[in-house]
Design a protein around this motif. Sequence first.
Motif, short mmCIF file in Angstrom:
data_model
loop_
_atom_site.label_atom_id
_atom_site.label_comp_id
_atom_site.label_asym_id
_atom_site.label_seq_id
_atom_site.Cartn_x
_atom_site.Cartn_y
_atom_site.Cartn_z
N ILE A 154 11.80 -24.01 -23.05
CA ILE A 154 10.86 -23.59 -24.09
C ILE A 154 9.61 -24.24 -23.79
N HIS A 155 9.61 -25.55 -23.74
CA HIS A 155 8.57 -26.54 -23.49
C HIS A 155 7.74 -26.11 -22.32
N GLU A 156 8.44 -25.76 -21.16
CA GLU A 156 7.61 -25.30 -19.96
C GLU A 156 6.95 -23.95 -20.36
N VAL A 157 7.64 -22.85 -21.19
CA VAL A 157 7.08 -21.86 -21.48
C VAL A 157 5.75 -22.06 -22.33
N TRP A 158 5.72 -23.17 -23.19
CA TRP A 158 4.49 -23.47 -23.85
C TRP A 158 3.39 -24.01 -22.86
N MET B 126 1.87 -21.21 -21.22
CA MET B 126 1.03 -20.39 -22.08
C MET B 126 -0.52 -21.18 -22.52
N GLN B 127 -0.27 -22.47 -22.63
CA GLN B 127 -1.37 -23.48 -22.99
C GLN B 127 -2.27 -23.31 -21.81
N ASN C 8 -3.95 -20.28 -21.44
CA ASN C 8 -5.17 -19.83 -22.47
C ASN C 8 -6.41 -20.77 -22.09
N GLU D 177 4.06 -33.70 -19.54
CA GLU D 177 3.81 -32.62 -18.65
C GLU D 177 4.52 -32.84 -17.47
#
Length: 152
Positions: free
Chosen positions: A7-11, A14-15, A18, A56
């Motif tokens: 889930i952190h990797e998905v975030w 997306m970041q 963006n 990261e």
Amino acid sequence: LLTVVFIHEVWLFMQHANVLLNPYLQRLDRKYGIALLRQRMYWVIAGVLGAYWARETLSMAFFYPHVSPSTRIMISVSCIYHWAKIALVSMDASNKCSPRLGIMSLLIDHWCLDTLFDRLVTAKRVLLQGLDTATHLGILVDVGSTYPSLAP
């Protein structure tokens, strides 16, 4: 643990996407960075960015055994790049300034297209941001195919 880090990797993906694609977010980041620079808060900038980049790289390293060989290469290159950025932003903070091509200046400056030099710097920034975004996407694709229960 795997689900939480996924889930952190998905975030992270997306970041990164963006930042790459959203000019409004780029302006917000720039205004915030300039405000910190005007207050001479170099170590705040270096600390926040260094902590973000370290987190990261830990996230990417966590997935290293779960991804394809090509994604492993991308992770390795990205981790080296991020640790170099941590060292460079710390040097800028230590010097209490960032030269024209210093890491703080490159991160906070506009993505300009006025001169050939500006276009080349902007192209380099877009390429690096794009490669970073592709690395996170590669991790998500590989891990999602290895562990289908994680993928949406």
